[in-house]
Design a protein around this motif. Structure first.
Motif, PDB file in Angstrom:
ATOM      1  N   ILE A 418       0.848  -1.185   0.000  1.00  0.00           N
ATOM      2  CA  ILE A 418       0.000   0.000   0.000  1.00  0.00           C
ATOM      3  C   ILE A 418       0.888   1.241   0.000  1.00  0.00           C
ATOM      4  N   GLU A 419       0.339   2.337  -0.501  1.00  0.00           N
ATOM      5  CA  GLU A 419       1.045   3.624  -0.465  1.00  0.00           C
ATOM      6  C   GLU A 419       0.313   4.517   0.522  1.00  0.00           C
ATOM      7  N   GLU A 420       0.953   4.778   1.646  1.00  0.00           N
ATOM      8  CA  GLU A 420       0.355   5.619   2.684  1.00  0.00           C
ATOM      9  C   GLU A 420       0.582   7.079   2.315  1.00  0.00           C
ATOM     10  N   THR A 421      -0.453   7.896   2.516  1.00  0.00           N
ATOM     11  CA  THR A 421      -0.364   9.294   2.090  1.00  0.00           C
ATOM     12  C   THR A 421      -0.541  10.301   3.216  1.00  0.00           C
ATOM     13  N   GLY A 422      -0.977   9.854   4.382  1.00  0.00           N
ATOM     14  CA  GLY A 422      -1.274  10.793   5.461  1.00  0.00           C
ATOM     15  C   GLY A 422      -0.064  11.564   5.940  1.00  0.00           C
ATOM     16  N   THR A 423      -0.270  12.808   6.327  1.00  0.00           N
ATOM     17  CA  THR A 423       0.798  13.659   6.838  1.00  0.00           C
ATOM     18  C   THR A 423       0.875  13.521   8.355  1.00  0.00           C
ATOM     19  N   PRO A 424       1.984  13.955   8.966  1.00  0.00           N
ATOM     20  CA  PRO A 424       2.075  13.878  10.435  1.00  0.00           C
ATOM     21  C   PRO A 424       0.947  14.607  11.156  1.00  0.00           C
ATOM     22  N   VAL A 425       0.536  15.767  10.667  1.00  0.00           N
ATOM     23  CA  VAL A 425      -0.511  16.506  11.371  1.00  0.00           C
ATOM     24  C   VAL A 425      -1.833  15.749  11.293  1.00  0.00           C
ATOM     25  N   LYS A 509      11.520  19.737   7.080  1.00  0.00           N
ATOM     26  CA  LYS A 509      11.095  20.730   8.069  1.00  0.00           C
ATOM     27  C   LYS A 509       9.638  21.132   7.909  1.00  0.00           C
ATOM     28  N   ASP A 510       9.199  21.310   6.671  1.00  0.00           N
ATOM     29  CA  ASP A 510       7.839  21.823   6.446  1.00  0.00           C
ATOM     30  C   ASP A 510       6.776  20.890   7.015  1.00  0.00           C
ATOM     31  N   LYS A 511       6.948  19.573   6.847  1.00  0.00           N
ATOM     32  CA  LYS A 511       5.892  18.661   7.309  1.00  0.00           C
ATOM     33  C   LYS A 511       5.793  18.649   8.836  1.00  0.00           C
TER      34      LYS A 511
END
Length: 817
Positions: A418-425, A509-511
């Motif tokens: 699977i390709e996970e797409t969720g961001t840390p936030v 840094k941005d994420k």
């Protein structure tokens, strides 16, 4: 066509579970304090697994081992752990150390070649291959090694440089690794040398860097200096090339499965105590789905003996509860009442082969008419299955054609990409919401992020396999993941998940800045501890320093694979067979019950069996003759497996002997020469406290050393390892700090066994055990002289050899060509 050799696999830490059940090893990961796969305790993406204080009860975590054959391509070691300064609620500054040390190993995964009917490799395109990387993160710092001088160092540091550490004289160079071998030369005190492999108490001399050798030494055909030197008289200089930065090796250094990587380092979060911990991760920058498709096609052409996995299907098979009387002569029947299995599970053949003999039954079905005779297998399996309601069930399972199926690991049965797409936030907002930590306003503000995480592939997959929602609230929490990991069928599903995601070791840094508002103490007031945590994340990162080298991707994304799961899938049962009769070389419960006193506990026997069979191949125990000779010697040395520590009580010591051995000060203090003792214990205490330390023939070698003057190096272990020099050489070879802590050799069954096998191999006792020109009694005598230095107990050793050989033949038949 060149032979393609499959890589070997190992676990990063040996299991303390005497059942050696590979699926249970997966469930032990539920005990980790927070580092699960594929999501951590905080809800964020986590590409590896943690071995920490939570898993210490299940694994021997004294040292970290490489999980597969490969080559070390990069490492970093902290000179001293960096420290983060967090502020708690008091407020008070909390200094939290965190190891950034790591080792990165590159591997090549490739199916076996196709073969012709005669066994030769078929002329065909080569098998597909996949480049894998194993990561071992948070390792011990250099200060930790300096504080523990006897702690083994990884070989890829270059542990070969030493100085001659004699007191006044030089160091003899011998023609062979034997103190009685011809002296070739003498190295000056303080000479710096390079040594090679260790053989017993000696190391092979490779080169002379500084100092002198008198007379000069010639080089052998490999360009190395001739001769061997006594290892205990060397001081090793072994340290990394650099500290506190990533060292990238242009040419990788070979490393084998099970070789030393390092030791667990310290890691402390802002809200917890410091603990020793290692993060183990496996990933690939290749097209993993493409490789799996090619591998599956290739596997369809492999022979049936490659099918080492047995798949059990939900609702297809049943377990028949064990009852008194079930045996090979009275096996279970498919018509017996049983409980239907309610879960899917793939069982490695290694697990089935490792079951006790009493848990395996083969039933021969006679031929009828045109139907040929056949054999069916039953296994008693406990702790692996559940019924339709999730309740654990145990019992006997039959392998049935069409009902159960066989698979090759190269089919990747059950694995999903699977390709996970969720961001840390998004992930953090979802986790906070699941734990009830968001206010009503925050729930409203982060509803979009929570919904995206809730619809992500990992959560969707978990729901598909009934992993989530134990409390029926529709939300996946870290606690629910921990609960799932404790069940073999759920642990396997999560372990077979291959996820593409940006590596946590790729600094972006941005994420991470996107998380600032969610963690802010109040609007416009940054969370100071989060700012410190971000600095820590950046310092831990290493990916960009390898990007573009050794095929590491530049953008930071990779396919992450559960390392223990892959080891479970691809580890085949080691078939260590006798070089004469081709029977399996192993020690069984039945054999140990025959040769041990009734007082020996089942727990000890099971642990002893686990570690001997695990280590036999490593130490070249490859014949029935070796096994029976080894057990006979061990039975005598350990007083029938009851004493793994030499008592030092010698009934032959008379009062006059004691007087003569005593130092002058004690002699002068005695009123008369005849010493009397009320009990044997008093005599023993007197010997140990006053005499043996001053006995030039024994005590000076067995008591103390310059490094550890208070330690006692009497005989311990399976063959009673004795003398500091042997403890030191063995410590370096097996990776256990037994020179600093000699009592490990009497208290830890794994160490008891391995020190004995190391001594056996190092002293080439295999040659005597397998020498066809020697009678059995002559072989016993020669082995005894090596172990004992004489022939003490020879009569009993010969008796034990006869008895153990008889028991061996009764159980397994004669060993013959």
């Amino acid at each position: 066509m060149a032979e393609l050799k499959p890589i070997n696999w190992a676990y990063p830490f040996p299991s303390k579970d005497t059942s050696n059940n590979p699926l249970q090893l997966l469930t032990h990961m539920a005990q980790a304090k927070g580092g699960f796969y594929p999501t951590g305790d905080n809800g964020l993406w986590h590409g590896g697994v943690h071995f920490d204080e939570g898993t210490a009860a299940a694994f021997d975590q004294s040292s970290v081992r490489c999980i597969a054959d490969g080559e070390v391509i990069a490492y970093r070691i902290d000179k001293r752990y960096p420290v983060s300064e967090f502020t708690d609620e008091i407020p008070r500054v909390k200094r939290a150390p965190f190891s950034t040390g790591f080792v990165l190993v590159k591997h090549r995964l490739q199916p076996p070649p196709l073969r012709n009917a005669d066994g030769s490799i078929a002329e065909s395109p080569p098998p597909p291959s996949l480049t894998l990387y194993s990561l071992y993160m948070h390792l011990l710092d250099w200060a930790g090694y300096q504080a523990q001088p006897n702690l083994p160092h990884p070989a890829f540091w270059g542990t070969s440089r030493c100085t001659v550490n004699t007191q006044n004289q030089g160091l003899s160079v011998r023609a062979s690794p034997n103190k009685n071998a011809a002296k070739l030369s003498e190295l000056s005190r303080g000479a710096e040398i390079v040594v090679g492999e260790t053989q017993g108490e000696f190391s092979k001399l490779v080169s002379l860097i500084s100092g002198t050798a008198q007379p000069a030494l010639a080089s052998d055909d490999k360009g190395q200096l001739s001769g061997y030197v006594f290892t205990s008289l060397l001081k090793r200089y072994s340290e990394p090339a650099e500290y506190d930065r990533v060292v990238v090796l242009d040419n990788g250094l070979p490393i084998k499965a099970g070789d030393l990587i390092g030791h667990p380092g310290l890691y402390q979060n802002h809200d917890s105590a410091a603990q020793h911990m290692v993060h183990v991760e496996l990933f690939s920058c290749d097209d993993v789905p493409g490789f799996i498709a090619q591998s599956r096609a290739w596997a369809s052409r492999l022979p049936d003996d490659q099918k080492t996995l047995l798949k059990i299907y939900k609702g297809a098979s049943k377990l028949i509860a064990h009852r008194e009387g079930i045996s090979a002569g009275n096996p279970p029947k498919l018509s017996d009442a049983g409980t239907q299995i309610g879960v899917d599970l793939i069982i490695p053949q290694a697990l089935l082969d490792g079951l006790p003999a009493s848990h395996k039954i083969q039933v021969t079905i006679p031929a009828e008419g045109s139907t040929p005779a056949s054999t069916s297998s039953w296994w008693r399996l406990d702790g692996l299955f559940a019924d339709d309601n999730g309740n654990p069930i145990d019992g006997w399972l039959a392998e049935q054609e069409l009902i159960t199926t066989r698979h090759s690991p190269w089919e990747w049965e059950g694995f999903q990409c699977i390709e996970e797409t969720g961001t840390p936030v998004e992930k953090l907002a979802y986790a906070f919401n699941a734990r009830g930590l968001l206010s009503t306003d925050e729930q409203h503000n982060y509803r979009a992020q929570i919904n995206r995480a809730d619809g992500g592939p990992i959560v969707t997959l978990a729901r598909l396999y009934d992993i989530v929602d134990t409390d029926k609230d529709g939300v996946l929490t870290s606690a629910e993941i921990r609960t799932a990991l404790a069940k073999p069928w759920h642990a396997q599903v999560l372990g077979q998940l291959i996820t593409k995601y940006e590596s946590e070791w790729f600094w972006n840094k941005d994420k991470w800045d996107e998380v600032d508002p969610l963690l802010a103490e109040e609007p416009s007031k940054p969370n100071s501890n989060w700012e410190v945590e971000k600095q820590r994340i950046e310092k831990l990162s290493w990916w960009k320093e390898l990007a573009g080298q050794h095929c590491i991707s530049g953008e930071g994304s990779a396919w992450h694979i559960h390392a223990p799961m892959l080891a479970v899938s691809f580890t085949r049962a080691e078939k260590n067979t006798c070089s004469k009769c081709n029977k399996s070389i192993s020690i069984t419960y039945e054999l140990m019950k025959k040769i041990c006193p009734s007082s020996i506990t089942d727990d000890f026997i099971k642990s002893f069996i686990l570690h001997t069979n695990r280590l036999f191949k490593k130490y070249e125990i490859t014949s029935c003759d070796q096994v029976t000779h080894l057990l006979a010697q061990a039975k005598h040395e350990t007083k029938r497996f009851t004493a793994f520590r030499e008592s030092l009580y010698y009934s032959s010591y008379t009062a006059q002997d004691l007087y003569n051995m005593a130092p002058t000060a004690i002699n002068n203090g005695l009123i008369r020469k005849s010493l009397t003792f009320a009990t044997h214990a008093e005599k023993l205490k007197y010997i140990e406290d006053n005499l043996l330390k001053n006995d030039a023939g024994y005590g000076q070698h067995c008591f103390g050393s310059k490094e550890y003057p208070e330690n006692d190096y009497r005989g311990r272990g399976l063959l009673h390892l004795t003398h500091y020099s042997n403890y030191q050489s063995c410590a370096l070879a097996i990776g256990k700090p037994i020179a600093a802590e000699p009592t490990l050799v009497e208290s830890d069954v794994a160490v008891i066994v391995e020190t004995g096998l190391w001594f056996w191999k190092s002293n080439r006792l295999k040659a005597y055990a397998e020498d066809a020109s020697l009678t059995e009694e002559d072989a016993v005598e020669k082995i005894t002289r090596t172990i004992n230095g004489g022939t003490k107990g020879l009569t009993e050793r010969k008796q034990f050899k006869r008895e153990i050989t008889k028991a061996f033949i009764e159980l397994y038949g004669n060993c013959s060509t």
